[in-house]
Write a protein that holds these residues in place. Structure first.
Motif, mmCIF file in Angstrom:
data_model
loop_
_atom_site.group_PDB
_atom_site.id
_atom_site.type_symbol
_atom_site.label_atom_id
_atom_site.label_comp_id
_atom_site.label_asym_id
_atom_site.label_seq_id
_atom_site.Cartn_x
_atom_site.Cartn_y
_atom_site.Cartn_z
ATOM 1 N N LEU A 1 2.999 0.637 -10.015
ATOM 2 C CA LEU A 1 1.716 0.577 -9.312
ATOM 3 C C LEU A 1 0.710 -0.141 -10.204
ATOM 4 N N ASP A 2 -0.035 -1.076 -9.620
ATOM 5 C CA ASP A 2 -1.048 -1.804 -10.385
ATOM 6 C C ASP A 2 -2.387 -1.081 -10.380
ATOM 7 N N THR B 1 9.801 5.173 -0.999
ATOM 8 C CA THR B 1 9.044 5.752 -2.101
ATOM 9 C C THR B 1 9.171 4.885 -3.340
ATOM 10 N N ILE B 2 8.094 4.778 -4.091
ATOM 11 C CA ILE B 2 8.173 4.049 -5.356
ATOM 12 C C ILE B 2 8.694 5.024 -6.412
ATOM 13 N N VAL C 1 0.841 -1.201 0.000
ATOM 14 C CA VAL C 1 0.000 0.000 0.000
ATOM 15 C C VAL C 1 0.871 1.244 0.000
ATOM 16 N N PHE C 2 0.576 2.109 -0.949
ATOM 17 C CA PHE C 2 1.262 3.390 -1.079
ATOM 18 C C PHE C 2 0.232 4.496 -0.925
ATOM 19 N N VAL C 3 0.619 5.572 -0.255
ATOM 20 C CA VAL C 3 -0.259 6.724 -0.078
ATOM 21 C C VAL C 3 0.476 7.994 -0.521
ATOM 22 N N ALA D 1 4.465 8.729 -4.131
ATOM 23 C CA ALA D 1 3.812 7.558 -3.545
ATOM 24 C C ALA D 1 4.763 6.915 -2.542
ATOM 25 N N VAL D 2 4.309 6.822 -1.287
ATOM 26 C CA VAL D 2 5.139 6.283 -0.215
ATOM 27 C C VAL D 2 4.467 5.039 0.368
#
Length: 185
Positions: free
Chosen positions: A120-121, A113-114, A74-76, A88-89
């Motif tokens: 991301l899917d 971080t991405i 999960v990234f937010v 996105a972290v």
């Protein structure tokens, strides 16, 4: 003037959203959560980017919990600045969040971080208003339009809103991202 008409739409729709009763909001949130979790896009996703909801937005806290429980990465969002946009972290739990920019919960630690957003899917984005054809009005900062501008075709982007936020038409600008997936209740 496009900016002025977007401001008027934004003001009207935010008022409509504030007028949704607490009980109705809870019911709509449950339906949207169920629709997302049962979707093919969610089931197949390994890395999910999810906004952290504010008080009267579609609640994403339960969705974040569910995704973490389903062993999704999960990234937010974390806002760097209005000029630089957001990144996105990855988070491990809701405990990784604290109040940050604009009063939104953001990651305390941004070291995970991405780098390539195309890894991301699934991206789940907020909106103030959206058309059934996928044109969106956000809060006016352009964060999501910029974040999504170079997303590849293997990443699915979904907007989640209440049906009160779905409108027939909005003014469109060249930089506006068009969403092919809209979930609402």
């Amino acid at each position: 003037m496009i900016v002025e008409s977007k401001k008027l739409i934004r003001k009207h729709i935010l008022e409509e959203r504030r007028n949704i009763s607490k009980h109705e909001k809870e019911e709509k949130d449950k339906k949207i959560l169920t629709d997302i979790i049962s979707s093919k896009e969610y089931k197949e996703a390994k890395k999910i980017f999810i906004y952290v909801s504010l008080k009267d937005e579609v609640d994403t806290i339960e969705l974040i919990r569910a995704a973490l429980g389903d062993n999704k990465e999960v990234f937010v969002p974390y806002v760097i600045s209005k000029k630089e946009g957001m990144i996105a972290v990855k988070i491990q739990s809701l405990e990784d969040l604290e109040s940050g920019s604009y009063g939104i919960l953001e990651p305390k630690d941004i070291s995970n971080t991405i780098r390539d957003k195309n890894q991301l899917d699934l991206i789940i984005a907020p909106a103030v208003a959206i058309t059934k054809t996928g044109y969106r009005i956000g809060y006016g900062g352009g964060f999501y339009d910029r974040f999504l501008q170079d997303i590849g075709e293997n990443t699915v982007a979904i907007v989640i809103v209440y049906e009160e936020q779905v409108i027939d038409d909005i003014p469109v600008e060249p930089h506006d991202y068009i969403f092919t997936n809209v979930i609402y209740a």
